[in-house]
Scaffold this motif. Structure first.
Motif, short mmCIF file in Angstrom:
data_model
loop_
_atom_site.label_atom_id
_atom_site.label_comp_id
_atom_site.label_asym_id
_atom_site.label_seq_id
_atom_site.Cartn_x
_atom_site.Cartn_y
_atom_site.Cartn_z
N ASN A 14 5.66 19.36 -5.64
CA ASN A 14 6.10 18.06 -5.13
C ASN A 14 5.41 17.78 -3.81
O ASN A 14 5.39 18.66 -2.93
CB ASN A 14 7.62 18.05 -4.90
N GLU A 15 4.92 16.56 -3.64
CA GLU A 15 4.18 16.23 -2.43
C GLU A 15 5.00 16.49 -1.17
O GLU A 15 4.45 16.76 -0.11
CB GLU A 15 3.74 14.75 -2.49
N THR A 16 6.32 16.42 -1.29
CA THR A 16 7.18 16.54 -0.09
C THR A 16 7.73 17.96 0.13
O THR A 16 8.46 18.17 1.09
CB THR A 16 8.38 15.57 -0.22
N ASP A 17 7.37 18.89 -0.74
CA ASP A 17 7.94 20.25 -0.59
C ASP A 17 7.68 20.82 0.81
O ASP A 17 6.54 20.83 1.29
CB ASP A 17 7.33 21.20 -1.64
N GLY A 18 8.71 21.28 1.44
CA GLY A 18 8.59 21.88 2.76
C GLY A 18 8.45 20.86 3.88
O GLY A 18 8.37 21.22 5.06
N LEU A 19 8.45 19.59 3.53
CA LEU A 19 8.16 18.55 4.53
C LEU A 19 9.30 17.57 4.74
O LEU A 19 9.21 16.67 5.58
CB LEU A 19 6.90 17.78 4.12
N GLN A 32 0.82 -1.21 0.00
CA GLN A 32 0.00 0.00 0.00
C GLN A 32 0.85 1.26 0.00
O GLN A 32 0.54 2.24 -0.68
CB GLN A 32 -0.90 -0.01 1.24
N TYR A 33 1.93 1.28 0.80
CA TYR A 33 2.65 2.52 1.04
C TYR A 33 4.00 2.59 0.33
O TYR A 33 4.82 3.47 0.62
CB TYR A 33 2.81 2.74 2.55
N ASP A 34 4.21 1.66 -0.57
CA ASP A 34 5.48 1.58 -1.29
C ASP A 34 5.88 2.92 -1.89
O ASP A 34 7.04 3.36 -1.79
CB ASP A 34 5.32 0.54 -2.42
N SER A 35 4.94 3.61 -2.49
CA SER A 35 5.29 4.85 -3.18
C SER A 35 4.98 6.08 -2.33
O SER A 35 5.11 7.21 -2.78
CB SER A 35 4.51 4.93 -4.50
N SER A 36 4.55 5.86 -1.09
CA SER A 36 4.26 7.00 -0.23
C SER A 36 5.55 7.55 0.37
O SER A 36 6.33 6.80 0.96
CB SER A 36 3.30 6.58 0.89
N PRO A 37 5.79 8.85 0.24
CA PRO A 37 7.06 9.37 0.79
C PRO A 37 7.08 9.48 2.30
O PRO A 37 8.15 9.69 2.88
CB PRO A 37 7.14 10.77 0.16
N PHE A 38 5.94 9.35 2.95
CA PHE A 38 5.90 9.62 4.39
C PHE A 38 5.59 8.40 5.27
O PHE A 38 5.87 8.43 6.45
CB PHE A 38 4.87 10.72 4.68
#
Lengths: 336, 336, 336, 336
Positions: free
Chosen positions: B330-335, B266-272
């Motif tokens: 980008n989903e991770t910008d600032g994070l 499920q979370y393979d491609s999730s950056p968080f």
């Protein structure tokens, strides 16, 4: 009467708590203390809070010298090591409250499986008084050795037993989710208990493998006669002291009020166990031998919440309570 | 591209966390902030950590002025009050991430029962994007309003969904025992959240009655298609930040490894979201948008443990993540 | 440009903070890490917060291998041990930010007296750039080795220098009373830094004998040309991070406003040093490279109060700031 | 003999501490409690730690009713309000320990300047016994009203007086840098004392303007006959309890040993004041009425460090100690 008390293994937090409680006990006082690593030092060198208040010197362990200066010994050694020391103390005629797990369980097999050592004195397993005066006062009164209960088990057994005994909850579906202060992990320097590792953090540990799980199961059975299946998860919480156990149960048909009544009947005459309406916080019992517990409905489950101080009712307060019973003092001496 | 961000209700802890995260965001910045009580002050008067770093002045709320200075608004108002404000922001053409519970649930009836208010904009219930990009990225991308998830639900839904969806656990027997830092209780002065009330103490609260229970149940159903029975107990823990959820499950026959695999797929491609072998502590994710989860066997139960930062992934970090998705950043910008 | 960074001695708290800061640095990243005790493990085995986020493996120290993978090395070793390692890194052509005290002072004699070791590379004493870009940016830009400042000295030198230089305070009457979080004491397991020893307690330590006293005296002299007499008392405070220094001074006739102006002139162009009107708390700068300072009158004394994060501006943030200057990056990269 | 004790203003932390101490006092017990806001509730409704242990009901204030149920009243009201209540209690023949600042100072002018109110009973200023039995036992024994000392002044006056009196330090150059736990700020909900504002943070407050500065100056003068110049800076520290005062002094020629001897002579017969060799931590005296102090050399200064528990010796423990003296009980009853 003045009971003279010795402590074997005086450097840890349970010993510090014993010193604190004995300091204000009206009819008992500390007369001897031993430690392998700190012999020759005054007690305030290891517990600076006692500076100017105690002149006890730490010595190496010698049962005969203890016999000369004490009636009772608090043995604060780790499991395995403790049993042998307890035997020597008994042999010279002393009475002992043992803080280790060596004499708590009913079965040598269960002990050896969970503690992974050969038991040094298996004859005493199952016949030693379990130091919970709420259930075993008669045994404790006449005991030469009392097995002081584990901290987590105290917070689970006290709420569980009356509900299980009364048949109000399903014994096969019990979860104990416990949160403990860091003092429960002892005073030996370890990475895991450094301030900066535990502060501002909570974590589960020993999931599915903590040794207090069989102790809960064994004692509930011993007291209630019922076999339970219990899942137990301890958590390290960023605070010095306290255990909160949140216990998930399946009621068998009774009401929350039935459960509260079962508790009140059981603990009516107990000076330390309080059935309360509010949700107890560990702070409400901090530094005391008191127990607060309440019961709530959540959908089709019951949730029992029980708060104790892990160092007091969960260890050294219980030990003083046991000593009071052993020597015919008021059960609450030094504890109110 | 540089996204201009406004905050409505800037005095609380979630707003402070937004300010912190926007301060280091490469393609978004704070351009407006409102508060009923603190209008006219510079932002560092309510959040002293921003001294010398931000010259945004706090204003009273005016949708047209917000439209002039922002593309997106983070609405940090309490439930009930929030929906009406969100409507005004939508009306002037702004996009909104809403921190309240007003648009999270699927059912007006469930909302009105648990929140005990008439919903001011019921047409939007059940059709608003739920701000968990791990499951709703497409909805979020095109949404005018995103309902930012509750902190506890984030720590429960992420581990539960893959196991429920794969049929690996019994949906009728789920317990979520959660421990939260005190910031989750907000920044309004209250006795219960004073330092000396919560420090050195842990307590359960809202047992059987917390509003995040229906949110967990609703979202697990919406994502997995399965109806679950869930018992949820929150605890106030002496730390600023962090949520640890210990989740008790009944496996249906698979192995722990099956469960871990379901998560990893499920979370393979999730950056968080990180599936880990160790037992996660809240400190491991403190101040970050990361999630750590693991799965263990305990007798015949499974225990999932999930750690998040309640202010970051549990609130303001998720909001930034949602904004990133909404604006094609980008989903991770600032994070990271 | 992307600067490749190595860390020597990766297991401690300053290294963990470096990892955290490099994780979000736009133009630098961690490419190598060494540790005597943990070689062969992935970095998340010693810093679980990096799980799923870094695949750097910990290795044993080898200067040639570091040369192959890095442009710059953060050397997080204790004093004495550090100088020799730094020399090897320089020899292979690497640039180094050294966290130890080995190259901070101007005098070999003072070093050897306070640190009680023979200095392994005395030629470098007094000629190594002190890593405070607020005063030594030119030296740092061209340096092969930068001596990263001590945490306490940073909180004292920054407020002291402008006041001393301007002649606004008596250099012979300076008291620095500092309060530090526990992370300053390092990550080696010690009784004194166990949770239950430091939580709920504050204490002075190393009264009259802390090694940061000569560092404050030396650097104030080096920057301002004035010799000061300074009494320095550090305190261990129950928090992870932060240093607050309360500095007692005797004004020579000017006003508080004169003092504030001297600060503002000095730090006008500094991105991290903020002269504020409120009394700074360590929380206002927690997790950041920012410094907040203010000045107050108390009878015939001045009291300067300065707050930093001991792990960021007091150690790893300053190191990143130094690296940014060394490599011509923006001074604030990775730090805002 | 059994002294019956009433508490006026029972909702705060000092009152909670009185309840805790009276619970274990062998010859005094709580018989009445009043509060404007909580009248009609049982005491455990405001202090849940007393659940199951006290059946005292909170009432509205009525001096005649108090006279019927008490011999002595602990008056825990704020300054200004307190004096008038104390007068009513005296008028009905009760004896009072007053926790406010209303009767501590020698001068009406100083009181009115620092407290910014008209004193309601100025005749009593300067003639009321100051509740520090270490110096004023005779006054206290016969007093109708005892002014219970401020928490910070206790931690400063006890170490200062013997050194000033003996001429060992310069009275014109005294700095008291004090660090207090959060309970000192009271139990009224305020932003500044919320958990998330004070946790993980230390800050100075009331720099140059705290009301305990004139109290320290006044009492040192009253006891030693010497006028001192004192700079006093309090700090809010992230812990429930405790005050540590670090005191900077200029010796006049004697040795540290002379200073320690002056202390030991003064406090030789005091059961609570302990001159120690180690650097005291607040934890060493937490929950006790004990005081630990030591003296160190730092360059040409002396540094005295003194630790007390702000709620016990700094407030409620001192009040019990005063009561014991007033009623001819053992000075240590309920306090060991």
């Amino acid at each position: 009467m003045n009971v003279r008390v010795g402590i074997v293994g005086v450097t840890g937090y349970t010993a510090a708590e014993l010193v604190r409680l004995l300091d204000r006990h009206p009819s008992a006082n500390l007369t001897a203390a031993t430690s392998r690593g700190d012999a020759g030092k005054p007690i305030h060198a290891v517990h600076p809070s006692t500076a100017g208040r105690s002149d006890v010197m730490i010595e190496t362990f010698d049962p005969d010298k203890m016999k000369a200066s004490c009636e009772v010994v608090m043995c604060c050694l780790p499991h395995g090591a403790s049993a042998e020391t307890v035997r020597q103390l008994i042999d010279v005629g002393l009475r002992v409250v043992d803080f280790s797990a060596d004499f708590r369980l009913s079965s040598v097999e269960v002990y050896q499986k969970w503690y992974d050592v050969q038991h040094p004195w298996p004859e005493r397993i199952g016949v030693t008084a379990y130091g919970m005066p709420e259930f075993f006062a008669d045994d404790i009164r006449s005991a030469d050795v009392v097995a002081n209960p584990g901290c987590y088990p105290t917070s689970a057994i006290l709420p569980l037993v009356p509900l299980i005994k009364a048949g109000l909850v399903d014994p096969s579906d019990v979860i104990v989710d416990s949160k403990s202060g860091v003092s429960g992990a002892g005073r030996s320097p370890k990475l895991a208990t450094l301030y900066c590792e535990t502060n501002e953090s909570i974590a589960a540990y020993a999931v599915g493998s903590h040794r207090h799980q069989p102790e809960i199961k064994d004692l509930v059975h011993r007291i209630s006669g019922k076999d339970i299946e219990v899942t137990f998860t301890p958590h390290l919480t960023p605070m010095d002291r306290g255990i909160l156990s949140t216990i998930y149960l399946r009621p068998t048909g009774g009401s929350i009020d039935d459960g509260m009544q079962a508790w009140k009947q059981q603990y009516d005459s107990s000076p330390f166990v309080h059935v309360v309406d509010h949700l107890p916080a560990t702070k409400h019992v901090s530094g005391t031998n008191h127990v607060q517990m309440t019961l709530r409905q959540a959908g089709d489950r019951w949730i029992a919440v029980c708060a104790i101080d892990n160092l007091t009712k969960g260890a050294s307060g219980a030990a003083i309570q046991n000593m009071n019973v052993m020597f015919g003092l008021n059960e609450t001496d030094g504890l109110l």
